[in-house]
Design a protein around this motif. Structure first.
Motif, mmCIF file in Angstrom:
data_model
loop_
_atom_site.group_PDB
_atom_site.id
_atom_site.type_symbol
_atom_site.label_atom_id
_atom_site.label_comp_id
_atom_site.label_asym_id
_atom_site.label_seq_id
_atom_site.Cartn_x
_atom_site.Cartn_y
_atom_site.Cartn_z
ATOM 1 N N ILE A 139 69.196 66.655 77.211
ATOM 2 C CA ILE A 139 67.950 66.664 76.434
ATOM 3 C C ILE A 139 66.785 65.984 77.170
ATOM 4 C CG2 ILE A 139 69.360 66.550 74.304
ATOM 5 C CD1 ILE A 139 68.052 63.822 73.801
ATOM 6 N N ALA A 140 65.583 66.474 76.861
ATOM 7 C CA ALA A 140 64.343 65.837 77.335
ATOM 8 C C ALA A 140 63.539 65.465 76.096
ATOM 9 C CB ALA A 140 63.545 66.816 78.199
ATOM 10 N N VAL A 141 62.899 64.296 76.125
ATOM 11 C CA VAL A 141 62.056 63.892 74.990
ATOM 12 C C VAL A 141 60.629 63.715 75.498
ATOM 13 C CG1 VAL A 141 61.725 62.259 73.106
ATOM 14 C CG2 VAL A 141 64.039 62.728 73.931
ATOM 15 N N LEU A 142 59.745 64.627 75.095
ATOM 16 C CA LEU A 142 58.320 64.543 75.452
ATOM 17 C C LEU A 142 57.637 63.716 74.364
ATOM 18 C CD1 LEU A 142 57.726 68.367 76.176
ATOM 19 C CD2 LEU A 142 58.682 66.636 77.712
ATOM 20 N N GLY A 143 56.970 62.642 74.745
ATOM 21 C CA GLY A 143 56.418 61.731 73.735
ATOM 22 C C GLY A 143 57.493 60.760 73.264
ATOM 23 N N ALA A 144 58.311 60.308 74.227
ATOM 24 C CA ALA A 144 59.483 59.485 73.888
ATOM 25 C C ALA A 144 59.118 58.134 73.291
ATOM 26 C CB ALA A 144 60.332 59.285 75.147
ATOM 27 N N THR A 145 57.930 57.632 73.603
ATOM 28 C CA THR A 145 57.559 56.280 73.153
ATOM 29 C C THR A 145 56.929 56.270 71.760
ATOM 30 O OG1 THR A 145 55.525 56.637 74.384
ATOM 31 C CG2 THR A 145 57.219 55.332 75.476
ATOM 32 N N GLY A 146 56.726 57.441 71.172
ATOM 33 C CA GLY A 146 56.092 57.503 69.852
ATOM 34 C C GLY A 146 57.105 57.392 68.724
ATOM 35 N N SER A 147 56.602 57.584 67.525
ATOM 36 C CA SER A 147 57.429 57.436 66.332
ATOM 37 C C SER A 147 58.577 58.460 66.314
ATOM 38 C CB SER A 147 56.498 57.591 65.113
ATOM 39 O OG SER A 147 57.214 57.729 63.947
ATOM 40 N N ALA A 202 61.398 60.135 84.694
ATOM 41 C CA ALA A 202 60.502 59.479 83.729
ATOM 42 C C ALA A 202 59.080 59.845 84.126
ATOM 43 C CB ALA A 202 60.680 57.964 83.779
ATOM 44 N N VAL A 203 58.330 60.387 83.177
ATOM 45 C CA VAL A 203 56.972 60.878 83.490
ATOM 46 C C VAL A 203 55.945 60.132 82.648
ATOM 47 C CG1 VAL A 203 55.419 62.865 83.458
ATOM 48 C CG2 VAL A 203 57.830 63.183 84.049
ATOM 49 N N ILE A 204 54.907 59.649 83.332
ATOM 50 C CA ILE A 204 53.798 59.023 82.630
ATOM 51 C C ILE A 204 52.583 59.956 82.793
ATOM 52 C CG2 ILE A 204 53.040 57.540 84.601
ATOM 53 C CD1 ILE A 204 53.392 56.139 81.112
ATOM 54 N N ALA A 205 51.937 60.305 81.675
ATOM 55 C CA ALA A 205 50.840 61.270 81.770
ATOM 56 C C ALA A 205 49.656 60.686 82.541
ATOM 57 C CB ALA A 205 50.410 61.709 80.376
ATOM 58 N N ASN A 206 49.386 59.412 82.303
ATOM 59 C CA ASN A 206 48.258 58.754 82.964
ATOM 60 C C ASN A 206 48.621 58.430 84.424
ATOM 61 O OD1 ASN A 206 46.383 56.935 83.926
ATOM 62 N ND2 ASN A 206 46.111 55.928 81.938
ATOM 63 N N GLU A 207 48.009 59.192 85.357
ATOM 64 C CA GLU A 207 48.417 59.092 86.770
ATOM 65 C C GLU A 207 48.153 57.722 87.374
ATOM 66 O OE1 GLU A 207 47.904 62.698 89.138
ATOM 67 O OE2 GLU A 207 47.014 63.614 87.374
ATOM 68 N N THR A 208 47.163 56.996 86.843
ATOM 69 C CA THR A 208 46.857 55.683 87.430
ATOM 70 C C THR A 208 48.008 54.687 87.191
ATOM 71 O OG1 THR A 208 45.764 54.882 85.438
ATOM 72 C CG2 THR A 208 44.363 56.003 87.050
ATOM 73 N N ALA A 215 65.317 63.617 80.784
ATOM 74 C CA ALA A 215 63.898 63.336 81.077
ATOM 75 C C ALA A 215 63.202 62.725 79.865
ATOM 76 C CB ALA A 215 63.185 64.628 81.494
ATOM 77 N N LEU A 216 62.324 61.760 80.146
ATOM 78 C CA LEU A 216 61.526 61.114 79.099
ATOM 79 C C LEU A 216 60.079 61.089 79.558
ATOM 80 C CD1 LEU A 216 63.786 57.986 78.300
ATOM 81 C CD2 LEU A 216 63.630 60.113 76.978
ATOM 82 N N THR A 217 59.129 61.213 78.609
ATOM 83 C CA THR A 217 57.713 61.136 78.982
ATOM 84 C C THR A 217 56.926 60.264 78.003
ATOM 85 O OG1 THR A 217 56.630 62.907 77.692
ATOM 86 C CG2 THR A 217 57.912 63.609 79.607
ATOM 87 N N ALA A 218 55.781 59.757 78.493
ATOM 88 C CA ALA A 218 54.854 58.975 77.657
ATOM 89 C C ALA A 218 53.448 59.178 78.202
ATOM 90 C CB ALA A 218 55.216 57.497 77.714
#
Ligand SMILES: NC(=O)c1ccc[n+]([C@@H]2O[C@H](COP(=O)([O-])OP(=O)(O)OC[C@H]3O[C@@H](n4cnc5c(N)ncnc54)[C@H](OP(=O)(O)O)[C@@H]3O)[C@@H](O)[C@H]2O)c1
Length: 387
Positions: free
Chosen positions: A6-14, A56-62, A34-37
């Motif tokens: 499984i992959a969870v997109l928006g893993a850090t949200g509710s 692990a993917v962070i949308a904000n590249e900085t 895979a997990l993203t935030a």
């Protein structure tokens, strides 16, 4: 039996955290790949380590250097930006939880749909803005869309194994939100803290404000239309303050099927995680004797104009639902920032729809472009309101 990847997109949200809570309780059934935030590096890296994710993917590249640092000494690949989000969605996972909030989730969801995944869809804004493009893509790729929203998940369960030709109408239940019995005057001045305090559900800030304006139910009406292929005039909304019945389907023979359960998002999420089977959850069971009674009322479109606006946008079709959603996202954000009043949210959306003259989007790129234009216009009109 092999574990479901499984992959969870928006893993850090509710919704993302509720999903991981269920996965943590059933490690023999699921493998998190895979997990993203967006920007919460701390939670993302903590969960990526805890579940042994591959990516692990962070949308904000900085924030990529910070993510890399947090994942040092592990084999977890750190990545950032929109192409990495698409990779998380379309990569090795078989099952993808789409729980990014807002239209920002559209492109990653489409990547999962186009790759033929089983997609648990929480991100209602993606369907609202690109419903027909998404359902067509799912038909082409063989992807399965499983609704996570408790109402749509309830309808999905009530439709299973039934004669779809004999569906008379869908009935979406609504809690009515925290201001269900407030006057329009009292509602005009509510604070963001009051608006996010939902009586029955614990959710992210944006959907909590949408519940308070009832735009959430309007978005859900559009979502139901696309997911189940039922015209809007056969989708009713009924206010049911106890949030025990999550939604219903009425059939031509006069039967009504309903799904009931506790107000806990882990129930519909578990349904999609285990689908087509079921899994055990530790959620508190619904106590019918404690509930004792179920109430129903008609929604009040005078005090909650967002319901009318959503129906009008769906009827107008084409670009209107994209504009409705974009103006609403900007207005909610501005309200949460304390810069406009609660009543200004619906006013902003109504003005955006009235000024709209955009062609029908033919592709996801068109939707993304239109969304950006509509956001810009709503931001400008709000800047004039605030100054
Ligand atoms: N919460 C519920 O009970 C519930 C019920 C039904 C449907 N839904 C729907 O599910 C979706 C998620 O809701 P939620 O309440 O879980 O929201 P939330 O708590 O606000 O979480 C949103 C998630 O999306 C990420 N995110 C935000 N902006 C992003 C961007 N631009 N690019 C990539 N990722 C981004 C956030 O990351 P950061 O944490 O790093 O900001 C977070 O992981 C919404 O569409 C909502 O309508 C929610």
């Amino acid at each position: 039996m092999s574990r479901r990847k499984i992959a969870v997109l928006g893993a850090t949200g509710s919704v993302g955290q509720s999903t991981l809570d269920l996965v943590a309780a059933a490690p023999e059934q699921f493998e998190v790949v895979a997990l993203t935030a967006a920007s919460n590096v701390e939670q993302l890296s903590k969960d990526a380590r805890r579940f042994g994710a591959n990516l692990a993917v962070i949308a904000n590249e900085t924030l990529l250097p910070e993510l890399r640092e947090q994942l040092q000494g592990t084999n977890i690949q750190a990545a950032a930006g929109s192409s990495a989000l698409a990779e998380a969605a379309a990569g090795e996972a078989e099952w993808v939880m789409a729980a990014i909030v807002g239209c920002a989730g559209l492109e990653p969801v489409m990547a999962a749909v186009e790759a033929g995944k089983t997609v648990a869809l929480a991100n209602k804004e993606a369907l609202v803005t690109a419903g027909h493009l998404m359902t067509e893509a799912a038909t082409r790729s063989g992807a399965t869309l499983l609704p996570v929203d408790s109402e749509h998940n309830a309808i999905f369960q009530c439709l299973a194994g039934q004669d779809r030709e004999m569906v008379a109408r869908l009935i979406l239940t609504a809690s009515g939100g925290p201001f269900r019995d407030w006057s329009a005057l009292a509602m005009a001045r509510v604070t963001p803290a009051q608006a996010v305090a939902h009586p029955n559900w614990s959710m992210g800030a944006k959907i909590s404000v949408d519940s308070a304006t009832m735009m959430n139910k309007g978005l859900e009406l559009i979502e139901a239309h696309y997911l189940f292929g039922v015209p809007a005039d056969r989708i009713d909304i009924v206010v049911h303050p106890q949030s025990v019945i999550h939604s219903l389907v009425e059939y031509e023979d006069g039967s009504m099927l309903a799904q009931l359960g506790p107000s806990d998002m882990r129930v519909p999420i578990a349904h999609t995680l285990a689908w087509p089977r079921r899994m055990h959850t530790a959620v508190e069971r619904l106590d019918l004797l404690a509930v004792a009674r179920l109430d129903f009322e008609a929604p009040d479109e005078q005090r909650f104009p967002a319901l009318r606006l959503a129906r009008e946008a769906l009827a107008a079709g084409g670009a209107a639902t994209v504009v409705l959603n974009a103006a609403n996202e900007i207005a909610v954000e501005t309200f949460l920032g304390g810069r406009i009043h609660f009543a200004d949210i619906a006013v902003t959306v109504e003005a955006a729809l009235a000024n709209m003259s955009d062609p029908i989007p033919q592709s996801i790129a068109d939707v993304v472009e239109l969304d950006a234009r509509a956001r810009h216009a709503a931001t400008q009109s709000l800047a004039e309101t605030v100054s």
